[in-house]
Design a protein around this motif. Structure first.
Motif: not given
Length: 416
Positions: A235-264
């Motif tokens: 889960a932690q590794e997935y959250a990091v990968r998804l945050n990187d993908a959100l930041f680097c993709s066009g979705a990051g511009r559309e959702y500038p405050y969107l972030a993934a957080a694992d349960a821990q």
């Protein structure tokens, strides 16, 4: 056959003229008690880790994606559902299920109580198996149907305090941004109980469209997504990968405050509390190993003193100090293994009784769960048994070195 092993087995054999002394019995009992305590301690630690991790994941999934500005108490910032965003979550790897959700803080009002509540809305893509497993009455609300229902799932704690039963209609109050109160009525379809009072006492579930309406969202707006992974430990590794993908993709511009957080990360307090138990387990293991080692050392010294004449005879026949030391280490190993076996019977028996009959109850306010959990794992059980035997036998080399100081002429003359 190995000569040292043969002699050790002969002196350990129960015969009318060769019965184990009091110190040997005490050593067996000490090793057994220490082993039982270690097994129970590790089973409880593993039980807490498994149960709390599973239940936290059941409440909030392995990873949650939401707007960082959201405050569920007053309303979430909307996240627009798009195929691009959902595809990005899947391409981050390892996803099993992606389910949108919305939350709104409110108050449940009845004739007997007014209680704070977090209303969570889900749709047909939500995995309801977790709550269905902990249902005590009724059924999970119908969500995602073509016709919107206003069914509600409440915890047993809330239902008890507000004196609400399945089939009752309850009134919920919501505070709007302008300070006005908004009222809505729901029908209770089911009651659940997980034993985690910190979650049970606040969370209620209903159809996603009900919460969207209360939050003022359009049909394509939600508070976020809950993501279930095929391998929860990633889960932690997935959250990091998804945050990187959100930041680097066009979705990051559309959702500038969107972030993934694992349960821990989302429930850091609970998991920090779990980690403190790892320290407690290490202390218990160390103390119990020292106790077992001390008693085994005393027992081995007693065996050496009782067998002084035998040591002298063996030395006279040409056996070296190393070989004689191995005789007594084999003898001590048999005692350790016997104690470990009895410890396994006692420790696993206690764990089995707790698992079947739930004899030990806990205060959820201090221990999160309402009963002591136990979990058995073949890996840690095998490592514990092998480690205890290896450590105790290895450290017994020190008291066994006294054999080198036994002189054969004095030993035979003293015992003749």
């Amino acid at each position: 056959m190995n000569l040292e092993w043969f002699i050790a087995c002969r002196i350990a054999r129960r015969t009318p003229g060769n019965r184990p002394g009091v110190m040997v019995r005490i050593a067996v009992a000490a090793v057994a008690l220490s082993m039982a305590v270690m097994i129970v301690a590790l089973a409880v630690i593993m039980g807490f880790r498994r149960e709390i991790t599973d239940r936290v994941a059941g409440f909030s999934a392995h990873v949650a994606v939401s707007d960082r500005r959201s405050d569920p108490a007053v309303g979430s910032c909307p996240v627009r559902r798009t195929d691009t965003l959902e595809s990005l979550m899947r391409t981050a790897g390892g996803t099993e299920r992606i389910a949108p959700y919305a939350v709104r803080g409110g108050v449940v009002k009845s004739a007997d109580a007014i209680l704070g509540l977090l209303l969570k809305g889900v749709d047909g893509s939500y995995d309801a198996s977790f709550f269905e497993r902990y249902l005590v009455e009724g059924s999970f609300p119908r969500v995602g149907d073509s016709v919107r229902t206003k069914e509600l799932l409440l915890s047993r704690e809330v239902a008890r305090r507000a004196r609400i039963a399945v089939g009752d209609r309850v009134e919920l109050l919501f505070l709007e941004e302008d300070g006005a109160l908004r009222r809505d009525r729901f029908k209770v379809s089911g009651i659940y109980f997980t034993g985690m009072d910190s979650f049970d006492s606040v969370l209620a579930l209903t159809d996603l469209r009900n919460v969207q309406r209360l939050c003022g969202f359009s049909p394509d707006q939600v508070a976020g997504y809950e993501i279930t992974l095929r391998r929860p430990e990633q889960a932690q590794e997935y959250a990091v990968r998804l945050n990187d993908a959100l930041f680097c993709s066009g979705a990051g511009r559309e959702y500038p405050y969107l972030a993934a957080a694992d349960a821990q990360r989302a429930h850091a307090g609970v998991f920090d509390w779990l980690r403190t138990h790892d320290v407690n387990a290490a202390v218990v293991l160390a103390i119990m190993t020292v106790v077992a080692l001390f008693n085994m050392s005393v027992a081995l010294l007693t065996l050496v003193f009782e067998r002084t004449r035998m040591i002298g005879l063996l030395k006279t026949l040409g056996m070296g100090n190393g070989a004689i030391r191995r005789v007594f280490l084999w003898r001590a190993s048999l005692t350790v293994v016997r104690g470990v076996a009895w410890g396994n019977v006692l420790g696993l028996g206690i764990c089995l009784l707790q698992r079947c009959f739930h004899l030990i109850r806990l205060d959820p306010e201090g221990y999160v769960l309402s009963e002591m959990p136990v979990a058995f794992g073949f890996g840690w059980w095998l490592a514990l048994n092998a480690g205890v035997v290896a450590v105790i036998v290895a450290l017994l080399v020190v008291p066994a070195s006294l054999i080198a100081h036994v002189r054969p002429d004095e030993a035979i003359r003293y015992n003749s």
